[in-house]
Design an enzyme around this catalytic site. Structure first.
Site, PDB file in Angstrom:
ATOM      1  N   PRO A 271       0.788  -1.232   0.000  1.00  0.00           N
ATOM      2  CA  PRO A 271       0.000   0.000   0.000  1.00  0.00           C
ATOM      3  C   PRO A 271       0.822   1.285   0.000  1.00  0.00           C
ATOM      4  O   PRO A 271       1.888   1.352   0.615  1.00  0.00           O
ATOM      5  CB  PRO A 271      -0.822  -0.102   1.297  1.00  0.00           C
ATOM      6  CG  PRO A 271      -0.125  -1.125   2.132  1.00  0.00           C
ATOM      7  CD  PRO A 271       0.533  -2.065   1.178  1.00  0.00           C
ATOM      8  N   ASN A 272       0.288   2.250  -0.702  1.00  0.00           N
ATOM      9  CA  ASN A 272       0.822   3.615  -0.803  1.00  0.00           C
ATOM     10  C   ASN A 272       2.058   3.733  -1.687  1.00  0.00           C
ATOM     11  O   ASN A 272       2.536   4.837  -1.948  1.00  0.00           O
ATOM     12  CB  ASN A 272       1.120   4.211   0.594  1.00  0.00           C
ATOM     13  CG  ASN A 272      -0.119   4.263   1.459  1.00  0.00           C
ATOM     14  OD1 ASN A 272      -1.128   4.820   1.039  1.00  0.00           O
ATOM     15  ND2 ASN A 272      -0.083   3.665   2.629  1.00  0.00           N
TER      16      ASN A 272
ATOM     17  N   HIS B  85      12.785  -2.888   1.389  1.00  0.00           N
ATOM     18  CA  HIS B  85      12.276  -1.588   1.849  1.00  0.00           C
ATOM     19  C   HIS B  85      13.165  -0.486   1.310  1.00  0.00           C
ATOM     20  O   HIS B  85      14.396  -0.621   1.300  1.00  0.00           O
ATOM     21  CB  HIS B  85      12.235  -1.513   3.381  1.00  0.00           C
ATOM     22  CG  HIS B  85      11.395  -2.581   3.988  1.00  0.00           C
ATOM     23  ND1 HIS B  85      10.026  -2.520   3.982  1.00  0.00           N
ATOM     24  CD2 HIS B  85      11.732  -3.761   4.566  1.00  0.00           C
ATOM     25  CE1 HIS B  85       9.551  -3.614   4.553  1.00  0.00           C
ATOM     26  NE2 HIS B  85      10.564  -4.388   4.907  1.00  0.00           N
TER      27      HIS B  85
ATOM     28  N   ARG C  85      13.843   3.797  12.096  1.00  0.00           N
ATOM     29  CA  ARG C  85      12.624   4.606  12.144  1.00  0.00           C
ATOM     30  C   ARG C  85      11.828   4.281  13.423  1.00  0.00           C
ATOM     31  O   ARG C  85      12.394   3.812  14.393  1.00  0.00           O
ATOM     32  CB  ARG C  85      11.810   4.363  10.858  1.00  0.00           C
ATOM     33  CG  ARG C  85      12.580   4.791   9.598  1.00  0.00           C
ATOM     34  CD  ARG C  85      11.760   4.649   8.340  1.00  0.00           C
ATOM     35  NE  ARG C  85      10.580   5.490   8.384  1.00  0.00           N
ATOM     36  CZ  ARG C  85       9.568   5.393   7.519  1.00  0.00           C
ATOM     37  NH1 ARG C  85       9.619   4.490   6.531  1.00  0.00           N
ATOM     38  NH2 ARG C  85       8.521   6.187   7.617  1.00  0.00           N
TER      39      ARG C  85
ATOM     40  N   ARG D 163       5.438  10.861  -2.628  1.00  0.00           N
ATOM     41  CA  ARG D 163       5.207  10.524  -1.227  1.00  0.00           C
ATOM     42  C   ARG D 163       6.494  10.674  -0.409  1.00  0.00           C
ATOM     43  O   ARG D 163       7.470   9.956  -0.673  1.00  0.00           O
ATOM     44  CB  ARG D 163       4.736   9.061  -1.165  1.00  0.00           C
ATOM     45  CG  ARG D 163       4.569   8.526   0.218  1.00  0.00           C
ATOM     46  CD  ARG D 163       4.377   7.010   0.203  1.00  0.00           C
ATOM     47  NE  ARG D 163       4.211   6.540   1.561  1.00  0.00           N
ATOM     48  CZ  ARG D 163       4.423   5.291   1.940  1.00  0.00           C
ATOM     49  NH1 ARG D 163       4.795   4.375   1.075  1.00  0.00           N
ATOM     50  NH2 ARG D 163       4.257   4.942   3.198  1.00  0.00           N
TER      51      ARG D 163
ATOM     52  N   ASN E   8       7.969  -5.746  -1.452  1.00  0.00           N
ATOM     53  CA  ASN E   8       7.943  -4.643  -0.491  1.00  0.00           C
ATOM     54  C   ASN E   8       6.524  -4.587   0.073  1.00  0.00           C
ATOM     55  O   ASN E   8       5.626  -4.009  -0.548  1.00  0.00           O
ATOM     56  CB  ASN E   8       8.310  -3.306  -1.141  1.00  0.00           C
ATOM     57  CG  ASN E   8       8.370  -2.187  -0.103  1.00  0.00           C
ATOM     58  OD1 ASN E   8       7.929  -2.354   1.032  1.00  0.00           O
ATOM     59  ND2 ASN E   8       8.921  -1.045  -0.499  1.00  0.00           N
TER      60      ASN E   8
ATOM     61  N   ALA F 228       3.348  -0.974   4.570  1.00  0.00           N
ATOM     62  CA  ALA F 228       2.846  -1.008   5.955  1.00  0.00           C
ATOM     63  C   ALA F 228       2.379  -2.407   6.370  1.00  0.00           C
ATOM     64  O   ALA F 228       2.353  -2.729   7.568  1.00  0.00           O
ATOM     65  CB  ALA F 228       1.718   0.003   6.124  1.00  0.00           C
TER      66      ALA F 228
ATOM     67  N   TYR G 247      11.539   8.232   0.728  1.00  0.00           N
ATOM     68  CA  TYR G 247      11.344   7.198  -0.284  1.00  0.00           C
ATOM     69  C   TYR G 247      11.922   7.542  -1.653  1.00  0.00           C
ATOM     70  O   TYR G 247      11.834   6.736  -2.582  1.00  0.00           O
ATOM     71  CB  TYR G 247       9.845   6.889  -0.407  1.00  0.00           C
ATOM     72  CG  TYR G 247       9.236   6.396   0.894  1.00  0.00           C
ATOM     73  CD1 TYR G 247       9.739   5.254   1.524  1.00  0.00           C
ATOM     74  CD2 TYR G 247       8.182   7.066   1.503  1.00  0.00           C
ATOM     75  CE1 TYR G 247       9.200   4.798   2.716  1.00  0.00           C
ATOM     76  CE2 TYR G 247       7.634   6.611   2.701  1.00  0.00           C
ATOM     77  CZ  TYR G 247       8.142   5.485   3.306  1.00  0.00           C
ATOM     78  OH  TYR G 247       7.622   5.024   4.488  1.00  0.00           O
TER      79      TYR G 247
ATOM     80  N   GLU H 169      12.627  -9.698   0.912  1.00  0.00           N
ATOM     81  CA  GLU H 169      11.858  -8.560   1.462  1.00  0.00           C
ATOM     82  C   GLU H 169      12.655  -7.278   1.204  1.00  0.00           C
ATOM     83  O   GLU H 169      13.853  -7.229   1.474  1.00  0.00           O
ATOM     84  CB  GLU H 169      11.669  -8.782   2.963  1.00  0.00           C
ATOM     85  CG  GLU H 169      10.986  -7.614   3.666  1.00  0.00           C
ATOM     86  CD  GLU H 169      10.935  -7.808   5.193  1.00  0.00           C
ATOM     87  OE1 GLU H 169      11.182  -8.939   5.684  1.00  0.00           O
ATOM     88  OE2 GLU H 169      10.664  -6.815   5.890  1.00  0.00           O
TER      89      GLU H 169
HETATM   90  C1  DQA Z   1       8.425   0.795   3.475  1.00  0.00           C
HETATM   91  C2  DQA Z   1       8.570   0.970   4.987  1.00  0.00           C
HETATM   92  C3  DQA Z   1       7.234   0.756   5.687  1.00  0.00           C
HETATM   93  O1  DQA Z   1       7.380   0.922   7.095  1.00  0.00           O
HETATM   94  C4  DQA Z   1       6.218   1.776   5.205  1.00  0.00           C
HETATM   95  O2  DQA Z   1       4.956   1.522   5.788  1.00  0.00           O
HETATM   96  C5  DQA Z   1       6.122   1.827   3.721  1.00  0.00           C
HETATM   97  C6  DQA Z   1       7.337   1.691   2.907  1.00  0.00           C
HETATM   98  C7  DQA Z   1       9.725   1.141   2.713  1.00  0.00           C
HETATM   99  O3  DQA Z   1       9.832   0.760   1.559  1.00  0.00           O
HETATM  100  O4  DQA Z   1      10.606   1.809   3.270  1.00  0.00           O
HETATM  101  O5  DQA Z   1       5.063   2.078   3.174  1.00  0.00           O
HETATM  102  O6  DQA Z   1       8.116  -0.566   3.194  1.00  0.00           O
END
Ligand code: DQA
Length: 148
Positions: free
Chosen positions: A10-11, A101, A108, A18, A75, A78, A23, A99
């Site tokens: 998501p997002n 990120h 964080r 964003r 990825n 959240a 990011y 995985e």
């Molecule tokens: C994320 C890190 C997560 O904590 C966050 O909710 C994201 C992006 C990252 O790519 O750094 O949406 O996965």
């Protein structure tokens, strides 16, 4: 030729706009295009999906098994910190995954420092921006070469 599936949670459709300080400025489309080009250059096939809905990601993982996808780059965004359902989907299909990120989740907030995926992943790449995805692809290709 192997098939690699890249899943974005998501997002991540908002990448580029964003929180760019966290990011980066690349859009999701640019990231996917780069990964596709790199995979094709190595003779492999790459598919990508972003979804804001947990069930869509779960369904895509189930379908990946039926389609014979060889490796997943994920990825979970959240969902990393919340989704037992996605963890169970990956365990069910037993497809190796890395995985990823963009940000360093360990530098964080406390709630981001728990992942439901890290202990079942082949590896975790976190904090290297869009390079995290490219390094994950390099790792995937190496894993695939050594398993052939
Ligand atoms: C994320 C890190 C997560 O904590 C966050 O909710 C994201 C992006 C990252 O790519 O750094 O949406 O996965």
């Amino acid at each position: 030729m192997a098939t690699i599936l890249v899943l974005h949670g998501p997002n991540l459709n908002l990448l580029g706009n964003r929180e760019p300080q966290l990011y980066g400025s690349d859009s999701l489309q640019q990231i996917n295009q780069r990964l596709t080009d790199l995979a094709i250059a190595k003779g492999h096939h790459l598919q990508a999906l972003q979804s804001n809905a947990e069930y869509e990601l779960i369904d895509r993982i189930h379908d990946a098994k039926k389609e014979g996808v060889n490796f997943i780059i994920f990825n979970p965004a959240a969902f990393t910190h919340t989704s037992i359902a996605l963890r169970d989907a990956l365990l069910a299909v037993d497809i190796p995954f890395v995985e990823v990120h963009l940000s360093n989740i360990y530098a964080r907030e406390q709630f981001r420092q728990t992942s439901f995926f890290s202990d079942i992943a082949v590896g975790v790449i976190t904090g290297l921006g869009t390079k995290s995805y490219e390094l994950a692809l390099a790792a995937a290709l190496e894993e695939l070469n050594s398993s052939i």
